[in-house]
Design a protein around this motif. Structure first.
Motif, PDB file in Angstrom:
ATOM      1  N   ILE A   1      28.939  67.172  33.342  1.00  0.00           N
ATOM      2  CA  ILE A   1      29.664  68.228  32.626  1.00  0.00           C
ATOM      3  C   ILE A   1      31.050  67.748  32.237  1.00  0.00           C
ATOM      4  O   ILE A   1      31.520  67.984  31.123  1.00  0.00           O
ATOM      5  N   VAL A   2      31.725  67.065  33.139  1.00  0.00           N
ATOM      6  CA  VAL A   2      33.064  66.533  32.846  1.00  0.00           C
ATOM      7  C   VAL A   2      33.003  65.548  31.684  1.00  0.00           C
ATOM      8  O   VAL A   2      33.815  65.601  30.758  1.00  0.00           O
ATOM      9  N   THR A   3      32.009  64.671  31.697  1.00  0.00           N
ATOM     10  CA  THR A   3      31.865  63.684  30.625  1.00  0.00           C
ATOM     11  C   THR A   3      31.599  64.357  29.293  1.00  0.00           C
ATOM     12  O   THR A   3      32.191  63.994  28.274  1.00  0.00           O
ATOM     13  N   ARG A   4      30.739  65.349  29.278  1.00  0.00           N
ATOM     14  CA  ARG A   4      30.448  66.071  28.034  1.00  0.00           C
ATOM     15  C   ARG A   4      31.660  66.835  27.532  1.00  0.00           C
ATOM     16  O   ARG A   4      31.896  66.911  26.321  1.00  0.00           O
ATOM     17  N   ALA A   5      32.422  67.435  28.430  1.00  0.00           N
ATOM     18  CA  ALA A   5      33.612  68.176  28.019  1.00  0.00           C
ATOM     19  C   ALA A   5      34.653  67.239  27.401  1.00  0.00           C
ATOM     20  O   ALA A   5      35.232  67.551  26.351  1.00  0.00           O
ATOM     21  N   ILE A   6      34.878  66.098  28.018  1.00  0.00           N
ATOM     22  CA  ILE A   6      35.838  65.128  27.478  1.00  0.00           C
ATOM     23  C   ILE A   6      35.337  64.584  26.138  1.00  0.00           C
ATOM     24  O   ILE A   6      36.118  64.424  25.184  1.00  0.00           O
ATOM     25  N   ALA A   7      34.033  64.314  26.036  1.00  0.00           N
ATOM     26  CA  ALA A   7      33.472  63.845  24.764  1.00  0.00           C
ATOM     27  C   ALA A   7      33.626  64.898  23.672  1.00  0.00           C
ATOM     28  O   ALA A   7      33.924  64.564  22.512  1.00  0.00           O
TER      29      ALA A   7
ATOM     30  N   SER B   1      40.498  75.152  21.710  1.00  0.00           N
ATOM     31  CA  SER B   1      39.174  74.825  22.243  1.00  0.00           C
ATOM     32  C   SER B   1      39.224  73.562  23.095  1.00  0.00           C
ATOM     33  O   SER B   1      38.510  73.455  24.097  1.00  0.00           O
ATOM     34  N   GLY B   2      40.078  72.611  22.732  1.00  0.00           N
ATOM     35  CA  GLY B   2      40.208  71.393  23.533  1.00  0.00           C
ATOM     36  C   GLY B   2      40.765  71.675  24.921  1.00  0.00           C
ATOM     37  O   GLY B   2      40.265  71.137  25.923  1.00  0.00           O
ATOM     38  N   VAL B   3      41.771  72.535  24.992  1.00  0.00           N
ATOM     39  CA  VAL B   3      42.355  72.868  26.295  1.00  0.00           C
ATOM     40  C   VAL B   3      41.354  73.645  27.146  1.00  0.00           C
ATOM     41  O   VAL B   3      41.253  73.428  28.361  1.00  0.00           O
ATOM     42  N   MET B   4      40.562  74.504  26.520  1.00  0.00           N
ATOM     43  CA  MET B   4      39.538  75.226  27.294  1.00  0.00           C
ATOM     44  C   MET B   4      38.447  74.274  27.800  1.00  0.00           C
ATOM     45  O   MET B   4      37.930  74.458  28.911  1.00  0.00           O
ATOM     46  N   LEU B   5      38.098  73.279  27.003  1.00  0.00           N
ATOM     47  CA  LEU B   5      37.118  72.299  27.480  1.00  0.00           C
ATOM     48  C   LEU B   5      37.690  71.447  28.615  1.00  0.00           C
ATOM     49  O   LEU B   5      36.961  71.071  29.534  1.00  0.00           O
TER      50      LEU B   5
ATOM     51  N   LEU C   1      37.275  73.438  31.633  1.00  0.00           N
ATOM     52  CA  LEU C   1      35.904  73.298  32.125  1.00  0.00           C
ATOM     53  C   LEU C   1      35.743  72.008  32.924  1.00  0.00           C
ATOM     54  O   LEU C   1      35.119  71.998  33.984  1.00  0.00           O
ATOM     55  N   ALA C   2      36.336  70.924  32.423  1.00  0.00           N
ATOM     56  CA  ALA C   2      36.234  69.639  33.129  1.00  0.00           C
ATOM     57  C   ALA C   2      36.925  69.698  34.491  1.00  0.00           C
ATOM     58  O   ALA C   2      36.437  69.111  35.464  1.00  0.00           O
ATOM     59  N   VAL C   3      38.043  70.410  34.573  1.00  0.00           N
ATOM     60  CA  VAL C   3      38.751  70.538  35.854  1.00  0.00           C
ATOM     61  C   VAL C   3      37.922  71.381  36.826  1.00  0.00           C
ATOM     62  O   VAL C   3      37.847  71.075  38.018  1.00  0.00           O
ATOM     63  N   PHE C   4      37.280  72.421  36.315  1.00  0.00           N
ATOM     64  CA  PHE C   4      36.538  73.342  37.175  1.00  0.00           C
ATOM     65  C   PHE C   4      35.195  72.770  37.642  1.00  0.00           C
ATOM     66  O   PHE C   4      34.758  73.044  38.759  1.00  0.00           O
ATOM     67  N   ALA C   5      34.549  71.995  36.791  1.00  0.00           N
ATOM     68  CA  ALA C   5      33.191  71.523  37.089  1.00  0.00           C
ATOM     69  C   ALA C   5      33.203  70.495  38.217  1.00  0.00           C
ATOM     70  O   ALA C   5      34.103  69.668  38.340  1.00  0.00           O
ATOM     71  N   ASN C   6      32.185  70.554  39.010  1.00  0.00           N
ATOM     72  CA  ASN C   6      32.016  69.570  40.076  1.00  0.00           C
ATOM     73  C   ASN C   6      30.945  68.541  39.724  1.00  0.00           C
ATOM     74  O   ASN C   6      30.576  67.727  40.546  1.00  0.00           O
TER      75      ASN C   6
END
Length: 125
Positions: A65-71, A49-53, A56-61
């Protein structure tokens, strides 16, 4: 060109994350006892799940969203191993047995198991 590289990285990370999640699911089905199943679920499931998040962070512009995924990745890494450890310790204390082919019980003498119920004492009540 930049978008193609971003899509390839995202796709690769999603395949890696899905592979770890699949390994966790297979571990839940195939491993012999509660403790090894819990290990598979907490380690491989968290990593998947961490790698999938991260994908998501790599894909999001969007920076939000990036901050939430890393959190969420940090939250998973901090909570999943601790909760699995506490659940396994509680299961051991409650009397869930190890697999019959386990070589060593490192918790013997560390965690106090409850005494078995005395049926004669229960009849008195």
């Amino acid at each position: 060109m930049m978008e193609t590289a971003q899509n390839l990285i995202t796709g690769g990370l999603m395949i890696i994350g899905a592979s770890f999640t699949l390994a966790a699911a297979i571990g839940l089905l195939r491993l012999p006892d509660l403790y090894t199943r819990m290990h598979a679920a907490s380690k491989a499931g968290t990593l998947g799940s961490g790698v999938m998040l991260i994908a998501l962070a790599v894909f999001a512009n969007d920076q939000a969203i990036v901050t939430r995924a890393i959190a969420a990745v940090v939250f998973f890494l901090l909570t999943a191993p601790i909760s699995a450890h506490l659940l396994a310790k509680a299961a051991y204390a409650a009397g869930y047995r190890l697999w019959d082919n386990s070589l060593h019980d490192e918790m013997a003498g560390v965690v106090h198991k409850p005494a078995p119920a005395d049926p004669e004492k229960d009849e008195e009540l």
